[in-house]
Design an enzyme around this catalytic site. Structure first.
Site, PDB file in Angstrom:
ATOM      1  N   ASP A  70      -1.412   1.452  -1.558  1.00  0.00           N
ATOM      2  CA  ASP A  70      -1.206   0.871  -0.224  1.00  0.00           C
ATOM      3  C   ASP A  70      -2.471   0.174   0.282  1.00  0.00           C
ATOM      4  O   ASP A  70      -3.585   0.587  -0.039  1.00  0.00           O
ATOM      5  CB  ASP A  70      -0.776   1.977   0.746  1.00  0.00           C
ATOM      6  CG  ASP A  70      -0.161   1.409   2.024  1.00  0.00           C
ATOM      7  OD1 ASP A  70       0.311   0.258   2.001  1.00  0.00           O
ATOM      8  OD2 ASP A  70      -0.167   2.117   3.044  1.00  0.00           O
ATOM      9  N   ARG A 112      -3.537  -5.528   4.360  1.00  0.00           N
ATOM     10  CA  ARG A 112      -4.713  -5.458   5.241  1.00  0.00           C
ATOM     11  C   ARG A 112      -5.964  -5.979   4.535  1.00  0.00           C
ATOM     12  O   ARG A 112      -6.814  -6.623   5.132  1.00  0.00           O
ATOM     13  CB  ARG A 112      -4.925  -4.003   5.715  1.00  0.00           C
ATOM     14  CG  ARG A 112      -4.017  -3.631   6.872  1.00  0.00           C
ATOM     15  CD  ARG A 112      -3.955  -2.147   7.070  1.00  0.00           C
ATOM     16  NE  ARG A 112      -3.162  -1.516   6.015  1.00  0.00           N
ATOM     17  CZ  ARG A 112      -3.167  -0.229   5.756  1.00  0.00           C
ATOM     18  NH1 ARG A 112      -3.951   0.577   6.453  1.00  0.00           N
ATOM     19  NH2 ARG A 112      -2.402   0.265   4.810  1.00  0.00           N
ATOM     20  N   THR A 170      12.360   1.127  -1.582  1.00  0.00           N
ATOM     21  CA  THR A 170      13.685   0.684  -1.133  1.00  0.00           C
ATOM     22  C   THR A 170      13.603   0.124   0.290  1.00  0.00           C
ATOM     23  O   THR A 170      14.511  -0.567   0.738  1.00  0.00           O
ATOM     24  CB  THR A 170      14.702   1.851  -1.167  1.00  0.00           C
ATOM     25  OG1 THR A 170      14.100   3.020  -0.587  1.00  0.00           O
ATOM     26  CG2 THR A 170      15.135   2.189  -2.578  1.00  0.00           C
ATOM     27  N   ASN A 203      10.894  -1.689   1.354  1.00  0.00           N
ATOM     28  CA  ASN A 203      10.036  -2.881   1.387  1.00  0.00           C
ATOM     29  C   ASN A 203      10.808  -4.205   1.454  1.00  0.00           C
ATOM     30  O   ASN A 203      10.227  -5.257   1.736  1.00  0.00           O
ATOM     31  CB  ASN A 203       9.070  -2.907   0.189  1.00  0.00           C
ATOM     32  CG  ASN A 203       7.935  -1.907   0.290  1.00  0.00           C
ATOM     33  OD1 ASN A 203       7.461  -1.369  -0.707  1.00  0.00           O
ATOM     34  ND2 ASN A 203       7.490  -1.626   1.517  1.00  0.00           N
ATOM     35  N   GLU A 242      -0.635  18.102  -5.430  1.00  0.00           N
ATOM     36  CA  GLU A 242      -1.795  17.993  -4.553  1.00  0.00           C
ATOM     37  C   GLU A 242      -1.866  16.545  -4.073  1.00  0.00           C
ATOM     38  O   GLU A 242      -1.605  15.616  -4.846  1.00  0.00           O
ATOM     39  CB  GLU A 242      -3.081  18.337  -5.322  1.00  0.00           C
ATOM     40  CG  GLU A 242      -3.134  19.771  -5.810  1.00  0.00           C
ATOM     41  CD  GLU A 242      -3.145  20.790  -4.673  1.00  0.00           C
ATOM     42  OE1 GLU A 242      -3.699  20.487  -3.600  1.00  0.00           O
ATOM     43  OE2 GLU A 242      -2.586  21.887  -4.863  1.00  0.00           O
TER      44      GLU A 242
HETATM   45  C1  IPE Z   1       4.499   2.500   0.549  1.00  0.00           C
HETATM   46  O1  IPE Z   1       3.743   1.644   1.328  1.00  0.00           O
HETATM   47  C2  IPE Z   1       5.206   1.721  -0.524  1.00  0.00           C
HETATM   48  C3  IPE Z   1       4.367   1.206  -1.595  1.00  0.00           C
HETATM   49  C4  IPE Z   1       3.089   1.388  -1.722  1.00  0.00           C
HETATM   50  C5  IPE Z   1       5.066   0.454  -2.604  1.00  0.00           C
HETATM   51  P1  IPE Z   1       4.317   1.018   2.671  1.00  0.00           P
HETATM   52  O2  IPE Z   1       3.242   0.143   3.184  1.00  0.00           O
HETATM   53  O3  IPE Z   1       5.631   0.397   2.433  1.00  0.00           O
HETATM   54  O4  IPE Z   1       4.505   2.304   3.583  1.00  0.00           O
HETATM   55  P2  IPE Z   1       4.594   2.450   5.163  1.00  0.00           P
HETATM   56  O5  IPE Z   1       5.530   1.380   5.663  1.00  0.00           O
HETATM   57  O6  IPE Z   1       3.215   2.257   5.692  1.00  0.00           O
HETATM   58  O7  IPE Z   1       5.072   3.838   5.390  1.00  0.00           O
HETATM   59  C1  IPE Z   2       1.165  -1.918  -0.593  1.00  0.00           C
HETATM   60  O1  IPE Z   2       0.384  -2.668   0.268  1.00  0.00           O
HETATM   61  C2  IPE Z   2       1.993  -2.793  -1.503  1.00  0.00           C
HETATM   62  C3  IPE Z   2       3.437  -2.762  -1.243  1.00  0.00           C
HETATM   63  C4  IPE Z   2       4.033  -2.029  -0.356  1.00  0.00           C
HETATM   64  C5  IPE Z   2       4.264  -3.645  -2.044  1.00  0.00           C
HETATM   65  P1  IPE Z   2       0.955  -3.176   1.663  1.00  0.00           P
HETATM   66  O2  IPE Z   2       1.569  -4.498   1.450  1.00  0.00           O
HETATM   67  O3  IPE Z   2       1.812  -2.151   2.285  1.00  0.00           O
HETATM   68  O4  IPE Z   2      -0.394  -3.347   2.492  1.00  0.00           O
HETATM   69  P2  IPE Z   2      -0.633  -2.922   3.991  1.00  0.00           P
HETATM   70  O5  IPE Z   2      -0.316  -1.473   4.093  1.00  0.00           O
HETATM   71  O6  IPE Z   2       0.270  -3.756   4.839  1.00  0.00           O
HETATM   72  O7  IPE Z   2      -2.081  -3.215   4.212  1.00  0.00           O
HETATM   73 MG    MG Z   3       1.438  -0.582   3.516  1.00  0.00          MG
END
Ligand code: IPE
Ligand code: IPE
Ligand code: MG
Length: 243
Positions: free
Chosen positions: A30, A34, A76, A78, A210
């Site tokens: 994640d 950002r 699911t 995203n 963990e």
């Molecule tokens: C979790 O990240 C999904 C992946 C890393 C693929 P998200 O960015 O989608 O999670 P939330 O929305 O912050 O919970």
């Molecule tokens: C995780 O990074 C990748 C996916 C969920 C595909 P994010 O795209 O969620 O990045 P942030 O959390 O918005 O920074």
């Molecule tokens: Mg994210």
């Protein structure tokens, strides 16, 4: 190199390996969006860098003796993102599949796609199946979670059991019908990007995993950060409900 420039070495540099306590590591990758925004770039830029980090971290985990790795690539949920971002992520995924084809003969990676794959085109699914088949004998198991949701996975397992005619379902039945069947439960789940939640990742499998959370954004995640997570993991006392 001068003495005061002593290079920070990694576990791999020192030839160190994990032991049997840490067989399976999972990553919630994640923070891509950002990371890009902080550079004044579109979120898609972060996803490309995130993909490069994923390859680097995969190689590193294999090097330090981890045998199973699962990464959360696309949930699911995203699909709710802007179409342009979803399209870019899918393009990156496509490129990754092509890379797999080019590289699978030479590396030790057994690839497995976990999630509800029915949404993908027939040609893409055929490619995924081919990669899974042709890498099935390799020693380092890499589960890539795409269109993955922990709830969907459990519901899907139950539906498969119903189709098999089961009247009553045991925990073992569900475990045996998860997308990740064949991999042990994850010992350690690492989430980058600063959020302290599972976001529907490996709900069933994580009962006694963990967790390690870090503010580092995924594209910045390095081998040293893996080492840090591993060393924290080794300090944990896993009791599994016992004393
Ligand atoms: C979790 O990240 C999904 C992946 C890393 C693929 P998200 O960015 O989608 O999670 P939330 O929305 O912050 O919970
Ligand atoms: C995780 O990074 C990748 C996916 C969920 C595909 P994010 O795209 O969620 O990045 P942030 O959390 O918005 O920074
Ligand atoms: Mg994210």
């Amino acid at each position: 190199m001068l003495w005061f420039q002593k290079k920070k070495t990694t576990m791999a540099d020192r030839g160190e390996k994990v032991d049997d306590r840490l067989q399976h590591i999972a990553f919630i990758m994640d923070g891509n969006g950002r990371w890009a925004r902080r550079r004044g770039m579109p979120r898609e830029f972060g996803h490309s860098h995130g993909a490069a980090t994923f390859k680097k971290i995969g190689r590193y985990c294999e090097k330090i003796g981890i045998r199973f790795m699962t990464v959360y690539a696309f949930s699911t949920e995203n699909w709710k993102r802007p179409q342009k971002e979803v399209d870019t992520i899918m393009e990156i995924f496509d490129e990754y599949i092509e890379d797999c084809f080019r590289e699978m003969e030479d590396d030790n990676v057994r690839v497995r796609f976990v999630g509800n794959l029915a949404v993908f085109s027939e040609s893409l699914r055929a490619k995924m199946a081919k990669i899974e088949r042709e890498t099935a004998h390799k020693p380092f198991m890499l589960n890539i979670a795409v269109n993955y949701g922990g709830r969907e996975e459990i519901a899907n397992a139950c539906n498969e059991l119903i189709r098999e005619g089961k009247q009553e379902i045991t925990e073992e039945d569900i475990s045996a019908h998860l997308y990740t069947v064949g991999s042990p439960m994850p010992d350690l789940i690492v989430r980058t990007g600063g959020e302290i939640r599972s976001s529907n990742f490996l709900l069933w499998q994580s009962a006694y995993s963990e967790y390690y959370f870090t503010d580092i954004l995924w594209p910045d995640f390095s081998a040293h950060d893996v080492d840090q997570a591993v060393s924290v993991f080794y300090k944990r006392k896993r009791r599994y409900g016992g004393v």
